[in-house]
Design a protein around this motif. Structure first.
Motif, PDB file in Angstrom:
ATOM      1  N   GLN A 186       0.814  -1.219   0.000  1.00 17.16           N
ATOM      2  CA  GLN A 186       0.000   0.000   0.000  1.00 17.16           C
ATOM      3  C   GLN A 186       0.846   1.266   0.000  1.00 17.16           C
ATOM      4  N   ASP A 187       2.179   1.107  -0.131  1.00 14.13           N
ATOM      5  CA  ASP A 187       3.123   2.234  -0.144  1.00 14.13           C
ATOM      6  C   ASP A 187       3.084   3.029   1.148  1.00 14.13           C
ATOM      7  N   GLU A 188       2.724   2.365   2.227  1.00 12.91           N
ATOM      8  CA  GLU A 188       2.777   3.023   3.526  1.00 12.91           C
ATOM      9  C   GLU A 188       4.197   3.043   4.080  1.00 12.91           C
ATOM     10  N   ILE A 189       4.996   2.077   3.695  1.00 10.12           N
ATOM     11  CA  ILE A 189       6.418   2.072   4.038  1.00 10.12           C
ATOM     12  C   ILE A 189       7.194   1.827   2.759  1.00 10.12           C
ATOM     13  N   SER A 190       8.412   2.331   2.724  1.00  9.72           N
ATOM     14  CA  SER A 190       9.244   2.175   1.534  1.00  9.72           C
ATOM     15  C   SER A 190       9.868   0.791   1.490  1.00  9.72           C
ATOM     16  N   LEU A 191      10.419   0.449   0.350  1.00 10.27           N
ATOM     17  CA  LEU A 191      11.066  -0.855   0.195  1.00 10.27           C
ATOM     18  C   LEU A 191      12.267  -1.006   1.127  1.00 10.27           C
ATOM     19  N   PRO A 192      13.137  -0.003   1.260  1.00 12.84           N
ATOM     20  CA  PRO A 192      14.242  -0.163   2.222  1.00 12.84           C
ATOM     21  C   PRO A 192      13.763  -0.394   3.652  1.00 12.84           C
ATOM     22  N   ASP A 193      12.714   0.322   4.050  1.00  7.98           N
ATOM     23  CA  ASP A 193      12.180   0.105   5.403  1.00  7.98           C
ATOM     24  C   ASP A 193      11.611  -1.294   5.554  1.00  7.98           C
ATOM     25  N   PHE A 194      10.971  -1.785   4.518  1.00  9.95           N
ATOM     26  CA  PHE A 194      10.432  -3.144   4.570  1.00  9.95           C
ATOM     27  C   PHE A 194      11.551  -4.172   4.717  1.00  9.95           C
ATOM     28  N   LEU A 195      12.631  -3.984   3.982  1.00  6.51           N
ATOM     29  CA  LEU A 195      13.759  -4.916   4.082  1.00  6.51           C
ATOM     30  C   LEU A 195      14.384  -4.865   5.473  1.00  6.51           C
ATOM     31  N   GLU A 196      14.502  -3.675   6.023  1.00  8.30           N
ATOM     32  CA  GLU A 196      15.061  -3.565   7.369  1.00  8.30           C
ATOM     33  C   GLU A 196      14.160  -4.237   8.403  1.00  8.30           C
ATOM     34  N   GLN A 197      12.861  -4.050   8.271  1.00  7.86           N
ATOM     35  CA  GLN A 197      11.934  -4.668   9.224  1.00  7.86           C
ATOM     36  C   GLN A 197      11.950  -6.186   9.111  1.00  7.86           C
ATOM     37  N   CYS A 198      12.067  -6.704   7.897  1.00 10.03           N
ATOM     38  CA  CYS A 198      12.169  -8.151   7.726  1.00 10.03           C
ATOM     39  C   CYS A 198      13.427  -8.693   8.385  1.00 10.03           C
ATOM     40  N   GLU A 199      14.523  -7.983   8.234  1.00  9.08           N
ATOM     41  CA  GLU A 199      15.767  -8.429   8.856  1.00  9.08           C
ATOM     42  C   GLU A 199      15.649  -8.447  10.378  1.00  9.08           C
ATOM     43  N   VAL A 200      15.109  -7.370  10.940  1.00 11.07           N
ATOM     44  CA  VAL A 200      14.970  -7.294  12.392  1.00 11.07           C
ATOM     45  C   VAL A 200      14.019  -8.373  12.901  1.00 11.07           C
ATOM     46  N   LEU A 201      12.925  -8.589  12.184  1.00 12.12           N
ATOM     47  CA  LEU A 201      11.946  -9.587  12.613  1.00 12.12           C
ATOM     48  C   LEU A 201      12.545 -10.989  12.596  1.00 12.12           C
ATOM     49  N   CYS A 202      13.262 -11.331  11.536  1.00 10.89           N
ATOM     50  CA  CYS A 202      13.880 -12.662  11.468  1.00 10.89           C
ATOM     51  C   CYS A 202      14.940 -12.824  12.546  1.00 10.89           C
ATOM     52  N   HIS A 203      15.702 -11.777  12.803  1.00 10.52           N
ATOM     53  CA  HIS A 203      16.731 -11.859  13.842  1.00 10.52           C
ATOM     54  C   HIS A 203      16.102 -12.060  15.213  1.00 10.52           C
ATOM     55  N   ASP A 204      15.040 -11.320  15.493  1.00  9.58           N
ATOM     56  CA  ASP A 204      14.362 -11.470  16.783  1.00  9.58           C
ATOM     57  C   ASP A 204      13.708 -12.840  16.921  1.00  9.58           C
ATOM     58  N   LEU A 205      13.097 -13.312  15.846  1.00  8.41           N
ATOM     59  CA  LEU A 205      12.464 -14.627  15.892  1.00  8.41           C
ATOM     60  C   LEU A 205      13.495 -15.731  16.104  1.00  8.41           C
ATOM     61  N   ALA A 206      14.644 -15.594  15.456  1.00 14.60           N
ATOM     62  CA  ALA A 206      15.693 -16.594  15.653  1.00 14.60           C
ATOM     63  C   ALA A 206      16.125 -16.645  17.107  1.00 14.60           C
ATOM     64  N   GLN A 207      16.224 -15.482  17.736  1.00 12.99           N
ATOM     65  CA  GLN A 207      16.611 -15.455  19.139  1.00 12.99           C
ATOM     66  C   GLN A 207      15.523 -16.053  20.020  1.00 12.99           C
ATOM     67  N   VAL A 208      14.273 -15.767  19.718  1.00 12.17           N
ATOM     68  CA  VAL A 208      13.173 -16.319  20.522  1.00 12.17           C
ATOM     69  C   VAL A 208      13.144 -17.843  20.409  1.00 12.17           C
ATOM     70  N   VAL A 209      13.270 -18.350  19.197  1.00 13.55           N
ATOM     71  CA  VAL A 209      13.251 -19.803  19.009  1.00 13.55           C
ATOM     72  C   VAL A 209      14.459 -20.440  19.667  1.00 13.55           C
ATOM     73  N   ARG A 210      15.601 -19.771  19.593  1.00 18.19           N
ATOM     74  CA  ARG A 210      16.808 -20.307  20.230  1.00 18.19           C
ATOM     75  C   ARG A 210      16.639 -20.374  21.744  1.00 18.19           C
ATOM     76  N   GLU A 211      16.009 -19.375  22.321  1.00 10.90           N
ATOM     77  CA  GLU A 211      15.771 -19.400  23.759  1.00 10.90           C
ATOM     78  C   GLU A 211      14.743 -20.463  24.128  1.00 10.90           C
ATOM     79  N   GLU A 212      13.720 -20.634  23.293  1.00 10.66           N
ATOM     80  CA  GLU A 212      12.730 -21.674  23.563  1.00 10.66           C
ATOM     81  C   GLU A 212      13.355 -23.062  23.484  1.00 10.66           C
ATOM     82  N   ALA A 213      14.314 -23.226  22.584  1.00  9.66           N
ATOM     83  CA  ALA A 213      14.953 -24.527  22.439  1.00  9.66           C
ATOM     84  C   ALA A 213      15.760 -24.913  23.663  1.00  9.66           C
ATOM     85  N   SER A 214      16.178 -23.936  24.429  1.00  6.79           N
ATOM     86  CA  SER A 214      16.983 -24.213  25.619  1.00  6.79           C
ATOM     87  C   SER A 214      16.142 -24.340  26.884  1.00  6.79           C
ATOM     88  N   GLU A 215      14.823 -24.409  26.754  1.00 11.97           N
ATOM     89  CA  GLU A 215      13.944 -24.455  27.921  1.00 11.97           C
ATOM     90  C   GLU A 215      13.544 -25.872  28.309  1.00 11.97           C
TER      91      GLU A 215
END
Length: 1137
Positions: A186-215
């Protein structure tokens, strides 16, 4: 038992914690932790006694850092805290001066066990219980004594029960990705912002799953979760690469930037990187790899409290070597001096401990350089007591040899470098320093593995890939080593071309080699003499020609580690390499192989995270390559991209994420989007209403409702039309197994009921209220209601022909339609007032009210018929008065309601005017299509064999009579392709005035309606008597001369319904009158308000034209029976004389 320490009592001085000996104490920790858990051990001597006679330990710098930074010294003696136990861990008591015996139970109890989930183990007591060999040799043997401390086993999460889902935060991320994707579309965010948000989201999810795996999960579950975390982490790197390649804007240097005149070598290097696209791409790749490494260091610092560079002061000074030199007790291979060049100059080594500390220091310096943190690396060297090494790494200043535009603009003007190069020449100091780093890396590298990190540190400053690869244990580090060396080499070659070094006259000029500097395709002439002025020729031969050659080296070079070669075949690495090389066609082929099954029987293929990643990558590539001139790539993005998106949408649907389907389905080709939603709605037909509404809302929010809004997307109106059309199709299996003549009518009724309910249930998609946020919501509501009324009337006609049987079963389909439309019909007045042309809706609403009236009468009759059937099972003398009165009351109500329908509008029930065609409309053909089953009067289906189809076709043709011959009647009868128990009947004839041409005037369905009515009543001539067509679905059309354009011929279906329903309703009324006459007397049936004879014979209503010959005979027979019952009743009530 071990030695006990009384509370409040004093302790021997030798047993107290000695803060002056932390290094010796930590050495014992390391030795105990490095071995397997021993048997039960006895007590140990005091700290002073235990430390006697021990040699100098080999302790790494990182080990000491972990100890001194994180360890909190206990306040009790060493022996006392060794004997104590801690919550959550089993401790074997230590007997004073004794050593435990080995036995299986003791080994089991002494095995390491974890703490409780809610308790945290003190970090300074890790590895307790493993005594060193020197202490064990001085301990005595004693029988083991078990502690009373309870054994606390590791807590494991229970397996999920039946119907429960395993918690996985990665699987809950689809909504967040869909939210970001919709905002980007919908052009509410630019393509660079979308790429940055995807990177941050995947990084955070990887950390969450990694912490869950150690529980405390089970082994298989933990392994899968760690694989998912690793996959998400690698995916975050891909999104970061996309940002650096396509999202990061190219920086420019403006007049207010820190430019100096004349320009320095650093300034010229920055300008060269900016001007050459290929070199700038190489620079972006280096920045990407350094940013990933830098984020890993930040993660270690945040979650572990330390990272490369966290050292105590002066730990890089060679203390042990100094002591050995002063004692003159060193070995022959030990250096005799402690200056920085001593190991290389003397071909000797440092003390083993100092060498270990030195290698640890260099390893962390390498990590900092790998992360692009040159300033921190130099500061680390200074803090470790090696300022000379910090100076050796700063030959090009704090920015390095090939800085980015951002770093150059932020650093300010470098007047010192300008003054130096004005005196010695531009790039002269740079070449000397790089040559010195090259020589240092080669000399240090010859010392072997003990100095490999030091060699790699200096090799990174000069681009010596041969010395960097041995320390690169992962793909990113190896790729960075090659890319960084390649970038520096191109910059150095360009500077050498701009400012050729002066060759001393005393030396002969070597051979001239032409090498590409990647500067516009020009060649640079560089002399190959082993001198500093010939730089960078010594490292040119190590460089690839292009990115393809660089990745080939990563796969095949001898110096590349096996792990790196193996990583080259990982999915995300293959994606990253294709993105760097710009090989988008191969990238799409890879995504297709990973996500799209080769076998069409498989519903889902590939890992969910890969399918999700591939779908989002396709959307990003479509945005990036929107103006590409490569037709192959554009075609693959369209076709393969749709296949990948289609697979992800199906996956979301199977995961019950119906509200997310519309975000991605809207990006499919229109026909794929429509077909996908039609299948989804068909699968969710019998699901709960909230689930169905989620799917409806996802379509109406993300897709245009009308086809003229956006032709590039599938529209909701086309989806709903296909859903309704598909719901009327014959479902294979509904009529299966009904060929047997022994099948009773009850079983057939159940099949009819099931099919009618399924057809009616599809109308619910039109009864949902669209959200207020949808543009044009008022128009959408009106269209949905109009379509719902139109389709419900079509189903009412079909259901009416199926409900002609006089049974006690109430037809479920019509009543389901009435219940679904009860709520939307409350909005009719408001919607009619808002429409400019409400004629169409008013006509449909009028017909709907007629059908509602008819099915009310049908329900009342079946209610009476059910009561009468129940009473018939009981002998008349045993029936109570209440039961008789109940049947009479139900009959009277049913008769009054039916007669009201017959007399409504002067008998013109369902005789509305068909305004779909005007008098001047050209119609070439009329066509009536029907799907039906052959059914006998006993309720047995007849298989439609070829001979039966031929006979039926001939019988239908005879039903047309002379009118059929004049109007060129054609009849086609075929076995249905979906269900072999059904037949498809197609009737076609020429139109005439009043029947196809102009307005319909007969209100009886015309010629085609009369033919099919005879077939439905089982009165076809030259056909088996009593064998009727039970119509399942029917449609009527007006065709043009070429049979291309068609319009609905509603009057034919309405007239057909009048021919079938009204005579049956009149016959039911006569049956009710006969019952009342036989039950209560003549006075109940003499009422003129129920004069059916006059109603049927009336010229105004012309209802007699709707009757077949057999129906008229039954009607007269019922009238005769009623008259007889009335006469008998009069005789019984007459006075006797």
């Amino acid at each position: 038992m071990g030695r006990e320490v009384e509370e409040g009592g004093g302790r021997p001085e030798a047993e107290r914690y000695d803060p002056a000996a932390p290094r010796e104490q930590f050495r014992r920790y390391r030795r105990r932790r490095s071995k397997d858990p021993p048997a039960i051990v006895g007590g140990s001597p005091s700290l002073a006694g235990a430390s006697e006679g021990l040699g100098t330990p080999s302790l790494s710098l990182r080990d000491m850092r972990d100890s001194f930074v994180a360890m909190s010294p206990p306040s009790v003696s060493r022996q006392s805290w060794m004997h104590s136990s801690f919550p959550g861990e089993y401790r074997t008591p230590v007997a004073s001066g004794a050593r435990g015996l080995r036995d299986p139970r003791a080994e089991l109890l002494s095995s390491p066990m974890s703490f409780d989930d809610d308790e945290e183990q003190p970090h300074w007591m890790g590895g307790y219980g493993d005594e060193g060999e020197d202490e064990d040799e001085r301990m005595e043997l004693k029988p083991p004594v078990l502690s009373k401390t309870p054994v606390v086993l590791r807590k494991v999460k229970p397996e999920p029960g039946l119907g429960e889902e395993m918690p996985d935060s990665a699987e809950q991320s689809y909504g967040r990705f869909a939210l970001m994707t919709n905002a980007a579309l919908q052009d509410e965010i630019s393509l660079p912002d979308f790429l940055e948000q995807c990177e941050v989201l995947c990084h955070d999810l990887a950390q969450v799953v990694r912490e869950e795996a150690s529980e405390g999960h089970r082994v298989t579950e933990e392994r899968l979760m760690r694989q998912t975390a690793q996959m998400l982490h690698a995916e975050s790197g891909t999104w970061s690469l996309l940002w650096y390649l396509f999202g990061k804007e190219a920086q420019e240097m403006y007049s207010d930037d820190p430019l100096v005149y004349p320009a320095t070598s650093t300034q010229e290097a920055v300008q060269f990187i900016m001007s050459e696209p290929f070199v700038q791409q190489c620079m972006r790749i280096v920045q990407w790899l350094e940013s990933m490494a830098s984020k890993d260091l930040d993660y270690q610092k945040k979650h572990k409290g330390w990272y490369a560079g966290s050292y105590m002061q002066k730990l890089g000074v060679w203390h042990q070597t100094q002591r050995e030199i002063r004692k003159r007790a060193g070995q022959a291979t030990l250096v005799r001096n402690v200056d920085p060049d001593a190991p290389t100059r003397e071909h000797a080594r440092l003390h083993p401990e100092d060498q270990k500390l030195e290698e640890d220091l260099m390893e962390d310096v390498w990590k900092l350089l790998r992360a692009g943190r040159l300033g921190e690396a130099r500061e680390l060297c200074r803090s470790a007591g090696q300022p000379w090494r910090a100076a050796s790494l700063g030959g090009c200043g704090e920015l390095g040899s090939s800085p980015s535009v951002e770093a150059f603009c932020n650093a300010g003007k470098d007047r010192a470098l300008q003054a130096l190069e004005l005196e010695s020449g531009i790039g002269h100091q740079r070449r000397l320093w790089k040559w010195a780093c090259y020589i240092a890396s080669e000399k240090i590298g010859d010392r072997g593995d003990e100095a490999k990190h030091e060699a790699a540190v200096y090799a990174s400053q000069c681009g010596n890939v041969r010395r960097m690869l041995p320390v690169c244990m992962d793909w990113e580090s190896a790729c960075w080593a090659m890319a960084r060396s390649w970038l520096d080499t191109q910059v150095d070659a360009e500077l050498s071309q701009r400012h050729p070094p002066k060759v001393p006259k005393r030396r002969t000029t070597g051979a001239v080699v032409r090498t590409s500097a990647k500067s516009g395709g020009s060649d640079a002439s560089m002399e190959v003499s082993e001198e500093p002025h010939s730089w960078p020729q010594p490292v040119v031969d190590q460089q690839p020609r292009d990115f393809v050659g660089m990745f080939d080296k990563l796969r095949n070079a001898d110096l590349v580690h096996a792990k790196v070669k193996h990583s080259c075949n990982e999915q995300q690495r293959l994606v990253q390499m294709d993105l760097i090389m710009g090989n988008f066609s191969h990238l799409l082929d890879l995504l297709k192989d990973w996500t799209i099954p080769k076998d069409t029987t498989i519903k889902f293929h590939g890992h969910p995270q890969i399918v999700r990643f591939g779908s989002h990558l396709v959307l990003v590539l479509r945005r990036i390559l929107a103006d590409t001139s490569d037709e192959v790539v554009a075609e693959k993005l369209r076709i393969v991209g749709d296949l990948i998106l289609n697979g992800y949408v199906i996956f979301l649907f199977t995961e019950h994420q119906e509200d997310l389907v519309g975000v991605y389905a809207s990006q499919l080709a229109p026909h794929l989007c429509v077909d996908l939603y039609v299948n989804f709605m068909d699968l969710r037909l019998n699901d709960p209403v909230p689930v169905k509404y989620k799917l409806f809302r996802s379509a109406i929010e993300f897709l245009p409702f009308f086809p003229d809004i956006d032709e590039t997307k599938g529209c909701v109106l086309n989806i709903l039309e296909k859903v309704l059309s598909k719901s009327r199709e014959i479902k294979p299996g509904l009529q299966a197994g009904v060929k047997s003549e022994e099948l009773e009518r009850g079983g057939i009724g159940e099949l009819r009921q099931l099919q009618s309910v399924q057809k009616a249930q599809a109308l619910q998609w039109l009864c949902f209220t669209p959200p207020e946020t949808v543009p044009g919501v008022e128009r959408i509501r009106a269209e949905l209601l109009a379509r719902a009324l139109e389709h419900s009337n079509l189903l009412f006609r079909e259901f009416a022909l199926l409900s002609l049987w006089r049974t006690t079963v109430v037809p479920a389909g019509p009543h389901r339609l009435l219940s679904l439309l009860a709520e939307p019909l409350k909005q009719v007045p408001e919607i009619l007032a808002s429409l400019e042309h409400p004629d169409r809706m008013e006509e449909n609403l009028q017909e709907f009210e007629c059908w509602r009236f008819y099915y009310e009468c049908d329900g009342l009759y079946r209610s009476w018929f059910n009561i009468e059937q129940t009473n018939a099972e009981v002998p008349p003398e045993h029936l109570s008065v209440e039961e008789k009165e109940r049947a009479i009351s139900a009959a009277r109500v049913a008769l009054e309601q039916a007669f009201a329908l017959l007399t409504c509008d002067n008998g013109m029930w369902l005789a509305g005017v068909d305004t779909t065609v005007g008098a001047d409309t050209e119609v070439a053909w009329l066509e009536l299509q029907a799907t039906a089953v052959l059914m006998s009067a006993s309720g047995v289906y007849l298989p439609p064999e070829p001979t039966v189809c031929t006979t039926l076709s001939s019988a239908l043709h005879h039903c047309g009579g002379e009118a059929g011959l004049m109007r060129q009647l054609t009849v086609e009868v075929d076995v249905n392709r979906r269900d072999i128990n059904c037949v498809d009947v197609r009737l076609r004839c020429l139109p005439v005035s009043g029947d196809g041409l102009g307005l319909a005037t007969g209100h009886d369905g015309g010629l085609l309606g009369s033919i099919l009515a005879l077939a439905a009543k089982g009165e076809m001539p030259h056909f088996q008597s009593g064998l009727a067509l039970e119509v399942v679905s029917m449609d009527a059309w007006r065709w043009d001369e070429n049979l291309v354009l068609r319009t609905p011929a509603t009057y034919i279906l309405q007239g057909l319904a009048r021919r079938c329903c009204l005579p049956e309703l009149i016959l039911r009324c006569m049956e009710l009158k006969v019952f009342l006459a036989a039950s209560r007397g003549a006075e109940d049936v003499d009422d003129e308000s129920t004069d059916l004879i006059g109603l049927v014979a009336s010229k105004e209503t012309a209802l007699h034209r709707l009757f077949s010959q057999r129906q008229l005979q039954i009607f007269l027979l019922l009238e005769r029976n009623m008259t007889i019952c009335r006469m008998e009743s009069c005789r019984d009530h007459a006075p006797h004389f």
